[in-house]
Design a protein around this motif. Structure first.
Motif, PDB file in Angstrom:
ATOM      1  N   CYS A  47       0.830  -1.211   0.000  1.00  0.00           N
ATOM      2  CA  CYS A  47       0.000   0.000   0.000  1.00  0.00           C
ATOM      3  C   CYS A  47       0.865   1.262   0.000  1.00  0.00           C
ATOM      4  O   CYS A  47       0.516   2.267  -0.633  1.00  0.00           O
ATOM      5  CB  CYS A  47      -0.929   0.004   1.214  1.00  0.00           C
ATOM      6  N   ILE A  62      -3.977  -6.116  -4.212  1.00  0.00           N
ATOM      7  CA  ILE A  62      -3.222  -4.890  -4.490  1.00  0.00           C
ATOM      8  C   ILE A  62      -2.418  -5.076  -5.773  1.00  0.00           C
ATOM      9  O   ILE A  62      -1.656  -6.041  -5.905  1.00  0.00           O
ATOM     10  CB  ILE A  62      -2.270  -4.538  -3.331  1.00  0.00           C
ATOM     11  N   PRO A  89      -3.028  -0.253   6.749  1.00  0.00           N
ATOM     12  CA  PRO A  89      -4.181  -0.361   5.834  1.00  0.00           C
ATOM     13  C   PRO A  89      -4.883  -1.700   5.969  1.00  0.00           C
ATOM     14  O   PRO A  89      -4.254  -2.757   5.908  1.00  0.00           O
ATOM     15  CB  PRO A  89      -3.531  -0.215   4.456  1.00  0.00           C
ATOM     16  N   ASP A 123      -8.129  -3.823   4.327  1.00  0.00           N
ATOM     17  CA  ASP A 123      -8.991  -3.798   3.150  1.00  0.00           C
ATOM     18  C   ASP A 123     -10.448  -3.940   3.564  1.00  0.00           C
ATOM     19  O   ASP A 123     -11.138  -4.896   3.201  1.00  0.00           O
ATOM     20  CB  ASP A 123      -8.588  -4.915   2.196  1.00  0.00           C
ATOM     21  N   ASP A 162      -7.818   1.511   3.534  1.00  0.00           N
ATOM     22  CA  ASP A 162      -6.659   1.805   2.679  1.00  0.00           C
ATOM     23  C   ASP A 162      -6.546   3.300   2.414  1.00  0.00           C
ATOM     24  O   ASP A 162      -5.442   3.858   2.404  1.00  0.00           O
ATOM     25  CB  ASP A 162      -6.798   1.069   1.345  1.00  0.00           C
ATOM     26  N   GLU A 193      -3.338   5.687   3.241  1.00  0.00           N
ATOM     27  CA  GLU A 193      -2.581   6.388   2.203  1.00  0.00           C
ATOM     28  C   GLU A 193      -2.506   7.885   2.485  1.00  0.00           C
ATOM     29  O   GLU A 193      -1.452   8.504   2.300  1.00  0.00           O
ATOM     30  CB  GLU A 193      -3.213   6.127   0.842  1.00  0.00           C
TER      31      GLU A 193
END
Length: 521
Positions: free
Chosen positions: A85, A123, A282, A284, A501, A505
């Motif tokens: 990520c 990913i 992160p 999901d 996620d 980020e």
């Protein structure tokens, strides 16, 4: 008289010895100074050589490079999800920067590693990443150091870091796996900017308390906990190591930690509050939002689950919901304490007994990744424990499963089980909550402080810290009405949005922005 004569004879000898030692002080001081200067010149020469290699590489590539140090990048744990990520976020933000991953995974290709990330974590990177395959990963294997493991692995990481640095000199170095002793090598010898993402402190005050209290655990053998002298020596060893660990960690320009629990320990050890921030890992969670939570709970005959089974493409998931699945998600490492899960499950079965809603209505599913032969041997040991406990026919082991299979198991589970003491965060716990599974986690670390906490005043899960406590909590969860379980699941799902996620980020890029700006200079 004889004694007096011996005393008179001894005095000149002592004086001669003192004069001899004093006469050696100056030569020893000069020699020490000379050796120190030679060492400094050697280090300076290495720095100049490495910086020259970086300038040549940058002139050839036409831009800066960011390197991630992750010797186990092909494993299937939460740390690897952070790596992929992070790379995806930086690639989208900085198309002019090239990216490299230092890995010790041998016998696999770059394509196989990336395909594994796609299957396990859903990913896909927007553009290629280069891999530097390190040959000496054995230097950081715990099995290489039966004694003084922390010191051995840390020293080994320095040699592995040196191999990485000489193979490729980046502009920005990111330790994404917790090898703090590589940080000064890249900063002072490589002249790189340095960042670190800390999942778990190598040493902590909790570890010191375990040794002081002579409490046997996976990292404190019984023969040490029973011996006061060995325990005292280990406390001194831990204290000295903690000092060195703090000095190494403080070399990082940007420090990111994954939880409130980790933050407290890193602030105490690295003492760099202005450079340290929490960046939750992160999870999901959005991959589970298509699950019709209300339908699956309100339709007691399984209509909602049958519909979801069609969506996930599995006929076997449309089974009888009277069979309750208890799922554990976590790598097969000793700190995850899978034996506690098996023993607690066995205790639960004895409480439930035979008959309807009893033993035959329950299954324990252990899902996790195996990094090496040591982990595979641990799985064999756990299977032997299942046989000893008489539960092997009701326990399934699923190793290195793809993401879709993980999703199916979580969707069909009633309870998500977690037993690691002082888990730094707990991505598996978050995934269970997002999937609509009622979580039963260890009453410590990240699950207690960050995850299984009330949301808008409502309960989001359960906590326990002993075999009987886990068995009682599982029995309590199974006895809840469908409406009561549904309310807990709704609260849990709403609470985990902060671990998505997208949130990771945004926070990761914000923390890295000061260093990314410097790459342009």
């Amino acid at each position: 008289m004889a004694g007096h004569e011996r005393q008179q004879h001894l005095s000149p000898c002592l004086c001669d010895l003192m004069r001899l030692l004093w006469s050696l002080v100056a030569p020893c001081a000069y020699l020490s100074l000379l050796l120190t200067l030679l060492l400094l010149l050697l280090l300076l020469g290495l720095r100049v050589w490495l910086q020259g290699r970086r300038r040549a590489r940058r002139a050839q590539d036409g831009g800066p490079a960011v390197a991630f140090f992750h010797p186990y990048c092909n494993a299937g744990g939460g740390g690897e999800r952070v790596l992929w990520c992070s790379l995806r976020a930086l690639m989208h933000r900085r198309p002019d920067v090239s990216f490299v991953v230092y890995t010790g995974d041998q016998g696999v290709s770059a394509e196989e590693i990336l395909e594994g990330a796609r299957q396990r974590f859903n990913i896909t990177l927007p553009r290629p990443v280069a891999f530097i395959f390190l040959r000496r990963r054995v230097l950081v294997e715990a099995s290489s150091y039966p004694h003084f493991t922390l010191l051995g692995q840390s020293a080994g990481s320095m040699f592995l870091g040196w191999e990485a640095l000489t193979a490729f000199v980046p502009d920005l170095y990111v330790d994404s796996m917790g090898y703090a002793f590589t940080l000064p090598i890249f900063r002072y010898l490589g002249g790189c900017q340095v960042a670190s993402y800390v999942h778990y402190p190598t040493v902590s005050t909790d570890m010191l308390s375990v040794v002081r209290e002579r409490n046997p655990r996976f990292n404190n053998a019984n023969f040490i906990s029973r011996n006061p002298v060995l325990s005292a020596v280990k406390v001194v060893y831990y204290c000295c190591f903690a000092l060195l660990y703090g000095l190494a960690g403080s070399c990082s320009d940007v420090i990111m930690v994954n939880s409130t629990w980790t933050l407290g320990h890193i602030l105490a050890l690295w003492r760099s509050p202005s450079r340290t921030s929490i960046v939750y890992p992160p999870c999901d969670v959005r991959a589970f939002l298509d699950i019709p939570l209300e339908e699956e709970e309100e339709e007691d005959e399984g209509e909602g689950w049958e519909e979801l089974g069609h969506e996930l493409g599995s006929e076997e998931d449309k089974g009888d919901r009277k069979c309750h699945s208890i799922v554990s998600v976590g790598q097969f490492r000793p700190e995850k304490d899978h034996p506690l899960q098996i023993r607690a499950f066995s205790t639960l079965l004895h409480r439930k007994g035979e008959g309807p809603g009893g033993r035959e209505s329950l299954r324990l599913v252990l899902i996790g990744g195996c990094r090496n032969r040591e982990d595979e041997e641990r799985v064999l040991m756990l299977q032997g424990l299942c046989q000893d406990q008489g539960v092997s026919d009701l326990v399934d082991f699923k190793i290195n499963v793809p993401f879709e299979e993980l999703k199916r198991e979580l969707v069909n589970a009633t309870i998500g089980l977690h037993t690691m003491w002082n888990e730094h965060f707990g991505i598996g716990v978050v995934e269970c909550m997002a999937a609509g599974t009622i979580v039963l986690a260890h009453k410590s670390g990240g699950p207690k402080l960050d995850i299984v906490v009330p949301y808008d005043g409502g309960q989001t899960g359960f906590l326990a810290d002993s075999e009987d406590g886990y068995a009682a909590a599982m029995e309590n969860i199974l006895a809840l009405s469908p409406s009561a379980r549904l309310e807990i699941r709704r609260n849990a799902r709403r609470s985990v949005e902060r671990f998505s996620d997208q949130e990771f980020e945004a926070c990761f890029l914000a923390a890295m922005e000061p260093l990314m700006i410097k790459l342009e200079r």
